[in-house]
Write an enzyme that holds these catalytic residues in place. Structure first.
Site, PDB file in Angstrom:
ATOM      1  N   TYR A 111      69.024  45.393  27.056  1.00 51.17           N
ATOM      2  CA  TYR A 111      68.403  44.562  26.119  1.00 51.17           C
ATOM      3  C   TYR A 111      68.939  42.992  26.465  1.00 51.17           C
ATOM      4  O   TYR A 111      69.856  42.801  26.876  1.00 51.17           O
ATOM      5  CB  TYR A 111      69.184  44.800  24.838  1.00 51.17           C
ATOM      6  CG  TYR A 111      68.067  45.436  23.994  1.00 51.17           C
ATOM      7  CD1 TYR A 111      66.969  44.755  23.327  1.00 51.17           C
ATOM      8  CD2 TYR A 111      68.146  46.706  23.160  1.00 51.17           C
ATOM      9  CE1 TYR A 111      66.074  45.239  22.609  1.00 51.17           C
ATOM     10  CE2 TYR A 111      67.499  47.097  22.261  1.00 51.17           C
ATOM     11  CZ  TYR A 111      66.230  46.386  22.125  1.00 51.17           C
ATOM     12  OH  TYR A 111      65.534  46.868  20.997  1.00 51.17           O
ATOM     13  N   GLU A 118      67.341  39.994  24.500  1.00 47.13           N
ATOM     14  CA  GLU A 118      66.758  39.155  23.573  1.00 47.13           C
ATOM     15  C   GLU A 118      67.124  37.772  23.859  1.00 47.13           C
ATOM     16  O   GLU A 118      68.267  37.338  24.203  1.00 47.13           O
ATOM     17  CB  GLU A 118      66.863  39.405  22.183  1.00 47.13           C
ATOM     18  CG  GLU A 118      66.246  40.777  21.880  1.00 47.13           C
ATOM     19  CD  GLU A 118      66.363  41.118  20.526  1.00 47.13           C
ATOM     20  OE1 GLU A 118      66.872  40.445  19.438  1.00 47.13           O
ATOM     21  OE2 GLU A 118      65.883  42.179  20.141  1.00 47.13           O
ATOM     22  N   ASP A 123      42.187  31.312  29.310  1.00 46.24           N
ATOM     23  CA  ASP A 123      42.733  32.675  29.415  1.00 46.24           C
ATOM     24  C   ASP A 123      41.948  33.131  30.885  1.00 46.24           C
ATOM     25  O   ASP A 123      40.835  33.624  31.018  1.00 46.24           O
ATOM     26  CB  ASP A 123      42.185  33.656  28.419  1.00 46.24           C
ATOM     27  CG  ASP A 123      42.450  35.200  28.471  1.00 46.24           C
ATOM     28  OD1 ASP A 123      42.831  35.458  29.596  1.00 46.24           O
ATOM     29  OD2 ASP A 123      42.363  35.939  27.437  1.00 46.24           O
ATOM     30  N   THR A 164      46.892  38.086  32.204  1.00 45.36           N
ATOM     31  CA  THR A 164      47.488  39.397  32.254  1.00 45.36           C
ATOM     32  C   THR A 164      47.845  39.545  33.969  1.00 45.36           C
ATOM     33  O   THR A 164      47.440  38.436  34.657  1.00 45.36           O
ATOM     34  CB  THR A 164      46.554  40.693  32.066  1.00 45.36           C
ATOM     35  OG1 THR A 164      45.434  40.281  33.090  1.00 45.36           O
ATOM     36  CG2 THR A 164      46.255  40.586  30.646  1.00 45.36           C
ATOM     37  N   LYS A 187      45.348  42.553  36.657  1.00 44.42           N
ATOM     38  CA  LYS A 187      43.606  42.805  36.915  1.00 44.42           C
ATOM     39  C   LYS A 187      43.692  42.498  38.516  1.00 44.42           C
ATOM     40  O   LYS A 187      44.041  43.088  39.437  1.00 44.42           O
ATOM     41  CB  LYS A 187      42.847  41.856  36.214  1.00 44.42           C
ATOM     42  CG  LYS A 187      42.947  42.256  34.653  1.00 44.42           C
ATOM     43  CD  LYS A 187      42.054  41.645  33.602  1.00 44.42           C
ATOM     44  CE  LYS A 187      42.077  42.328  32.451  1.00 44.42           C
ATOM     45  NZ  LYS A 187      43.115  41.697  31.355  1.00 44.42           N
ATOM     46  N   ARG A 225      50.990  45.940  34.360  1.00 40.86           N
ATOM     47  CA  ARG A 225      50.392  45.832  33.076  1.00 40.86           C
ATOM     48  C   ARG A 225      51.223  45.036  32.255  1.00 40.86           C
ATOM     49  O   ARG A 225      52.067  45.498  31.718  1.00 40.86           O
ATOM     50  CB  ARG A 225      49.906  47.253  32.588  1.00 40.86           C
ATOM     51  CG  ARG A 225      49.061  47.235  31.459  1.00 40.86           C
ATOM     52  CD  ARG A 225      48.504  48.521  31.155  1.00 40.86           C
ATOM     53  NE  ARG A 225      47.547  49.010  32.202  1.00 40.86           N
ATOM     54  CZ  ARG A 225      46.342  48.723  32.286  1.00 40.86           C
ATOM     55  NH1 ARG A 225      45.760  47.939  31.464  1.00 40.86           N
ATOM     56  NH2 ARG A 225      45.805  49.022  33.323  1.00 40.86           N
TER      57      ARG A 225
HETATM   58  N1  DSN Z   1      40.104  44.899  28.211  1.00 38.86           N
HETATM   59  C1  DSN Z   1      40.032  43.937  29.368  1.00 38.86           C
HETATM   60  C2  DSN Z   1      38.913  44.083  30.362  1.00 38.86           C
HETATM   61  O1  DSN Z   1      38.450  45.363  30.428  1.00 38.86           O
HETATM   62  O2  DSN Z   1      38.140  43.181  30.619  1.00 38.86           O
HETATM   63  C3  DSN Z   1      40.363  42.715  28.903  1.00 38.86           C
HETATM   64  O3  DSN Z   1      41.716  42.736  28.209  1.00 38.86           O
END
Ligand code: DSN
Length: 427
Positions: free
Chosen positions: A65, A67, A211, A237, A240, A246
């Site tokens: 933990y 925080e 984003d 994110t 990708k 993730r």
């Molecule tokens: N769900 C994602 C995508 O497939 O682009 C975006 O967060």
């Protein structure tokens, strides 16, 4: 003499491997590995993360933990995770040239939520890309928290070019006077001019949030115009094109650092996932290497080759092609819906997702298109010759005249292609 503790039943359970404790679940994980190995993965937002990232994500850091933030925690025993989190922050900051980094968001959606929470009052006006034109749920979809809590207006793509019309974005910004403009998309195949977005935002006194989840790997490799210098906030994110675990990250200018950190903790989240933060640190280290940059270059080259080949085979691509890692095929002219195409391709061992095309007349559960991306297959080792083979298989499978026997033989062809590129051979 007392028995060694390791012989107690509790201790035996504590030390037993997953396959003994929970064979049912262990088999499901093995099934998923098999599925990943047997599939040509063309979902544009997916990738295969490296062994080192998997190891960090499965580490004992999950027990801690923490925080708060490094050197300002609400729990004792945080010396080590402080170092882990600082490493992740510093590596990310160096990789993207960010003034401030928060590596605690659990996901891209949470990262976006934190920016809204830091920057906006409930009901404030925001301008973002229309979901059905390639935006994201968290960019103002009516039933998403974003659309429910804030007043989103949207810009779409130009009907003729399939591209962002920056003059139209400017017109909408002047009309709606948003407090925040959101740039970035989930299904946009073209480079985005973040400099122009920043100018538009400045012109109406708005802040700019980018984003960059889809293109973060390309940005890290210098293959896409940089969003970090022009953006007030940049969210992403890490799983990708960036090929990490993730999760999510926020970058921002120093002046917003306190507000962002407060929005994440205690605003939205409790304890950070230090094992995932460690995996992000590994991901940022890898993303700074020449090998990673070369993989991103190949990802873009593979997308370009696939796009060229699909177009030559009669498939309409939104905007006519791609500048990045993905393309959006509008299947209206070949008389097959997005869902039918997704299912048909699955039968031949190719995974894509159905996707609305701009001005789509079909519902989101059906759609007129599919989104196709090359990050995962490139990580697997595919290059242009393999993209040509995939294209041939896709064109044959999507033909209205394809027979069951042909589907079977196309699937065999996919399996043969995949066999030359083993995935996670150590597992
Ligand atoms: N769900 C994602 C995508 O497939 O682009 C975006 O967060």
């Amino acid at each position: 003499m007392s028995k060694p503790r390791t012989e107690s039943r509790t201790q035996a359970e504590f030390l037993a491997p997953l396959k003994e404790i929970d064979p049912q679940l262990d088999n499901l994980i093995k099934d998923e590995l098999k599925r990943q190995r047997r599939t040509v993965e063309l979902i544009a937002s997916e990738n295969f993360t490296s062994r080192a990232v998997l190891e960090a994500a499965a580490s004992v850091l999950t027990n801690k933990y923490a925080e708060g933030y490094p050197s300002a925690r609400y729990y004792g025993g945080c010396d080590v995770v402080d170092e882990v989190e600082s490493l992740a922050r510093n590596r990310c900051s160096e990789l993207f040239g960010a003034e401030h980094v928060n590596v605690q968001p659990h996901s891209g959606s949470t990262a976006n939520q934190a920016v809204y929470f830091a920057e906006l009052a409930l009901g404030d006006s925001v301008l973002a890309m229309e979901l059905s034109h390639g935006g994201h749920l968290s960019h103002g979809m009516k039933t998403n928290f974003s659309g429910r809590l804030y007043h989103f207006h949207s810009y779409g793509l130009d009907r003729a070019t399939g591209r962002i019309d920056y003059d139209e974005v400017e017109r909408l910004a002047k009309k709606h006077q948003p407090r925040l403009i959101v740039a970035g998309a989930s299904a946009y195949p073209r480079a985005i001019d973040f400099g122009r977005f920043a100018e538009i935002a400045r012109g109406v006194g708005a802040r700019l949030m980018v984003d960059m989840a889809h293109i973060a790997g390309l940005v890290a490799a210098g293959l896409h115009p940089d969003p970090v210098a022009p953006g007030d906030y940049v969210t992403t994110t890490t799983h990708k094109t960036l090929a990490g675990p993730r999760s999510g990250v926020i970058m921002c200018k120093k002046t917003y650092a306190k507000a962002i950190d407060k929005a994440i903790f205690p605003g939205l989240q409790g304890g950070p996932l230090e094992h995932i933060i460690a995996a992000k640190a590994v991901c940022f280290k890898l993303a700074a290497t020449d090998e990673f940059r070369e993989r991103q270059r190949q990802t873009v080259a593979n997308a370009a080759r696939l796009a060229e080949c699909l177009r030559a085979g009669g498939i309409n691509l939104v905007s006519g092609g791609t500048d990045n890692h993905l393309m959006l095929a509008d299947l209206t002219n070949i008389g097959i819906t997005g869902i039918e195409a997704e299912n048909r391709l699955e039968e031949v061992g190719i995974t894509v997702n159905k996707n609305a095309v701009p001005y789509d007349e079909l519902p989101p559960t059906v759609t007129s298109g599919i989104r196709i991306g090359t990050p995962a297959v490139t990580t697997r080792g595919f290059r242009e010759p393999e993209m040509e083979q995939i294209c041939e298989i896709m064109l044959a499978a999507l033909s209205p005249h394809v027979t069951a026997a042909e589907i079977k033989s196309l699937h065999k062809r996919t399996e043969k292609l995949l066999a030359a590129f083993p995935l996670y051979p150590h597992l």
